[in-house]
Design a protein around this motif. Structure first.
Motif, PDB file in Angstrom:
ATOM      1  N   GLY A   1       5.051 -52.571 -52.024  1.00 14.60           N
ATOM      2  CA  GLY A   1       5.988 -51.138 -51.255  1.00 14.60           C
ATOM      3  C   GLY A   1       5.231 -50.173 -50.175  1.00 14.60           C
ATOM      4  N   GLU A   2       4.598 -51.320 -49.571  1.00 14.09           N
ATOM      5  CA  GLU A   2       4.633 -50.600 -48.104  1.00 14.09           C
ATOM      6  C   GLU A   2       5.527 -50.591 -46.693  1.00 14.09           C
ATOM      7  N   SER A   3       5.703 -49.739 -46.122  1.00 14.24           N
ATOM      8  CA  SER A   3       6.881 -49.618 -45.308  1.00 14.24           C
ATOM      9  C   SER A   3       7.015 -50.089 -44.229  1.00 14.24           C
ATOM     10  N   LEU A   4       7.939 -50.384 -43.251  1.00 11.95           N
ATOM     11  CA  LEU A   4       7.583 -51.407 -42.154  1.00 11.95           C
ATOM     12  C   LEU A   4       6.799 -51.216 -41.349  1.00 11.95           C
ATOM     13  N   GLN A   5       6.512 -49.424 -40.961  1.00 10.52           N
ATOM     14  CA  GLN A   5       5.806 -48.584 -40.434  1.00 10.52           C
ATOM     15  C   GLN A   5       4.198 -48.668 -40.758  1.00 10.52           C
ATOM     16  N   HIS A   6       4.435 -48.725 -41.333  1.00 11.17           N
ATOM     17  CA  HIS A   6       3.474 -49.110 -42.231  1.00 11.17           C
ATOM     18  C   HIS A   6       2.222 -50.573 -42.257  1.00 11.17           C
ATOM     19  N   CYS A   7       2.940 -51.599 -42.103  1.00 13.27           N
ATOM     20  CA  CYS A   7       2.762 -52.991 -41.908  1.00 13.27           C
ATOM     21  C   CYS A   7       2.185 -52.958 -39.996  1.00 13.27           C
TER      22      CYS A   7
END
Length: 294
Positions: A275-281
């Motif tokens: 569920g992590e967004s690319l931006q969070h990663c």
């Protein structure tokens, strides 16, 4: 206060920890509860249950059949049984506990976790009014009904229901409304959204140049595989778990040049599957590199 019915009572016993006292009150109201350590994380599994070595609750998908008496397996340990909550096996956890959590799905509810003012403003414009609980940075909106528990369904918004836990912050205000389709749709949208890591990945592996201390290529492979597993098995707190795994991988493999973009892609894929967004990663990766001075 008179203890709820069924709670063992020993006139000579020491006073209950405040967290346990709260937990017993909630359990008497049919809320499955568990202790949280400092940092809002669940208690770690005991040695016998570490990495699900006990064979129970595989990948956190079910609340059994592990018979461990300790508060292991995060959300799956949540209980309304006062005899379990006050058992000797749980006593060390309550002495360490910084807060109390509950399993929303087990209580038949869903928590929309709004993590900042922008997320709260969005909810007020788009979601039906329901019971609201103030949090440190935002609000919990609680609906009657259960669903899956994806993180980051939109900026600053997580959903906590089945296979998840939420910190107890009080009863809140307002009347609980039925779980609306608009909230269920957020999970469907998140699950079906295309997020191809190979084409979207904007970070890259450190250049390296330091001395490689790995005994063999298998050492790096085991490190990546372990990080993937930890991310995949994280029951909650996925932002924190992803950052810690990125930090661990970079600490062990980030300075010698062995770490490749393919390895990073694997870590990002595991995080996005949770569920992590690319931006969070990308933010977690950048923060981990900054922490290590890379």
């Amino acid at each position: 206060m008179t203890p709820p019915t069924g709670i063992p009572r020993d006139p000579g016993a020491v006073a209950l920890p405040a967290t346990l006292h709260t937990a017993l009150q909630l359990a008497a109201q049919s809320l499955p509860v568990l202790p949280l350590r400092e940092g809002k994380g669940p208690m770690g599994n005991c040695r016998a249950c570490r990495k699900n070595a006990c064979g129970g609750r595989p990948n956190m998908k079910t609340p059994g059949p592990c018979k461990c008496p300790a508060p292991c397996h995060a959300w799956a340990a949540a209980t309304t049984n006062p005899h379990i909550l006050t058992s000797p096996a749980w006593a060390p956890a309550w002495r360490q506990a910084a807060a109390v959590a509950y399993h929303p799905g087990g209580a038949g509810v869903t928590v929309v976790d709004l993590d900042n003012a922008e997320a709260v403003a969005w909810a007020r414009q788009n979601l039906p009014v329901t019971r609201t609980v103030a949090t440190t940075r935002g609000e919990h909106w609680i609906y009657l009904g259960t669903m899956t528990s994806p993180n980051a369904v939109r900026p600053g918004v997580d959903i906590k229901s089945v296979m998840s836990y939420a910190r107890w912050l009080g009863t809140g205000t307002g009347t609980m409304a039925p779980l609306p389709d608009v909230v269920r749709a957020l999970a469907v949208k998140e699950a079906t959204a295309a997020r191809p890591v190979s084409s979207a990945l904007t970070v890259s592996a450190p250049a390296g140049g330091g001395q490689c201390l790995h005994r063999s290529p298998a050492y790096l492979e085991r490190g990546i595989a372990m990080a993937e597993q930890r991310i995949e098995e994280a029951p909650d707190g996925i932002h924190r778990t992803v950052y810690r795994m990125f930090l661990a991988v970079l600490s062990a493999h980030g300075r010698c040049g062995c770490l490749t973009d393919t390895h990073i892609g694997r870590l990002f894929t595991a995080a996005q599957a949770k569920g992590e967004s690319l931006q969070h990663c990308e933010d977690a990766w950048t923060n981990a590199r900054t922490q290590l001075g890379m």
